[in-house]
Scaffold this active site. Sequence first.
Site, mmCIF file in Angstrom:
data_model
loop_
_atom_site.group_PDB
_atom_site.id
_atom_site.type_symbol
_atom_site.label_atom_id
_atom_site.label_comp_id
_atom_site.label_asym_id
_atom_site.label_seq_id
_atom_site.Cartn_x
_atom_site.Cartn_y
_atom_site.Cartn_z
ATOM 1 N N GLU A 196 0.833 -1.194 0.000
ATOM 2 C CA GLU A 196 0.000 0.000 0.000
ATOM 3 C C GLU A 196 0.874 1.253 0.000
ATOM 4 O O GLU A 196 1.946 1.273 0.604
ATOM 5 C CB GLU A 196 -0.906 -0.002 1.241
ATOM 6 N N GLU A 248 -9.839 5.673 2.826
ATOM 7 C CA GLU A 248 -10.193 4.863 3.991
ATOM 8 C C GLU A 248 -10.165 5.751 5.223
ATOM 9 O O GLU A 248 -9.283 6.603 5.366
ATOM 10 C CB GLU A 248 -9.190 3.709 4.158
#
Length: 421
Positions: free
Chosen positions: A225, A336
């Site tokens: 990520e 997120e």
Amino acid sequence: MGLSQFSSRGRTSRGLAVVFCLWGLISMCCAARLSASRQKLEVQKHLNRLNKPAVKSIESPDGDIIDCVHMSHQPAFDHPFLKDHKIQMRPSYHPEGLFDENKVAANPIERSSPVKQLWHQNGKCPEGTIPVRRTKEDDILRASSIKRYGRKKRRTAPQPRSADPDLINQSGHQHAIAYVQGDKYYGAKATINVWEPKIQQPNEFSLSQLWILGGSFGEDLNSIEAGWQVSPDLYGDNNTRLFTYWTSDAYQATGCYNLLCSGFIQINSEIAMGASISPVSAYRNSQYDISILVWKDPTEGHWWMQFGNDYVLGYWPSFLFSYLAESASMIEWGGEVVNSQPGGQHTSTQMGSGHFPEEGFGKSSYFRNVQVVDSSNNLKAPKGIGTFTEQSNCYDVQLGRNGDWGQFFYYGGPGRNANCA
């Protein structure tokens, strides 16, 4: 038995009780001190592991200390499998078809500027070193434990096709993403609009990133990520920061943010993982973005990361992963947040700019020039791209496509509002 004897015995009993009580208090006090002393020692040992000897140190305007650490002394080489590793100074191949980020948009309203890092204002690291954000005692003490410092909680990768969306909500993480699956992927790229979303609670965060995923969402998920985040818990402030993350077991025991464990090998002397990004975008004002590319080197098999057009940052060695040792099975891009439901209500922590996608450029946050790397090491527009959000009244996502931005989407939202309680 005389009254004086009773009185004397009573005094003795009370005296013994007081002595025992004092002894208990002293023991508790000593145990607490010993425990605090042990914790301080453990924290110091962890700091010594993370903060390697610096060739030079630079104080950033935001209070960070950036240590210029010799490349061969970086935290990655604490890993037993990397003791004799020969650093690969450049990837064997770049993906073909890199989009020219310097190309001027046909629509002057939709122009944006790339960003740098705040610490650059006060100096730079010499060749042969890498910039490492120094970890402070307070950083570790904010974590739930020394062991969990620098790690995400479990179940934080969004699972678009879950049969039970409530399962995802239980983790307190919410997403607004675009994704592709059903093929073999060897990398992903995007240019991400940079904002500084407001965070309601210190234990919450807001991030915008890409995920490169392999395996199942159970115990064995592999994930790489990269993106930007605001995380008061991790960094002690509300600055927008460049970050990376990796795990090979669904966020359980492996992996970490940035360089907070051994894994990622950095080769670049100009960009610091976890350092503040500056400037950031403003509503109806100047827009700034960062370009991130992660791809698998077809020769060596390592996963490389590039920031912008000019900075190849380093790589995750292929041995760190099981599924990703071969290829990824899903790519995700988007936002997120952590929703800890303060006071029993949905958090007001913002995602992206804090505004919904329909507001468009200059108001809502975007990902543009979204691409995947195929098996021939070519960058291509993703086929069959889908979207996912748990609660579109809180955070939403909208796809689009045009000549300048290729595949793009706007995403985000304010969190708590009249339709999101």
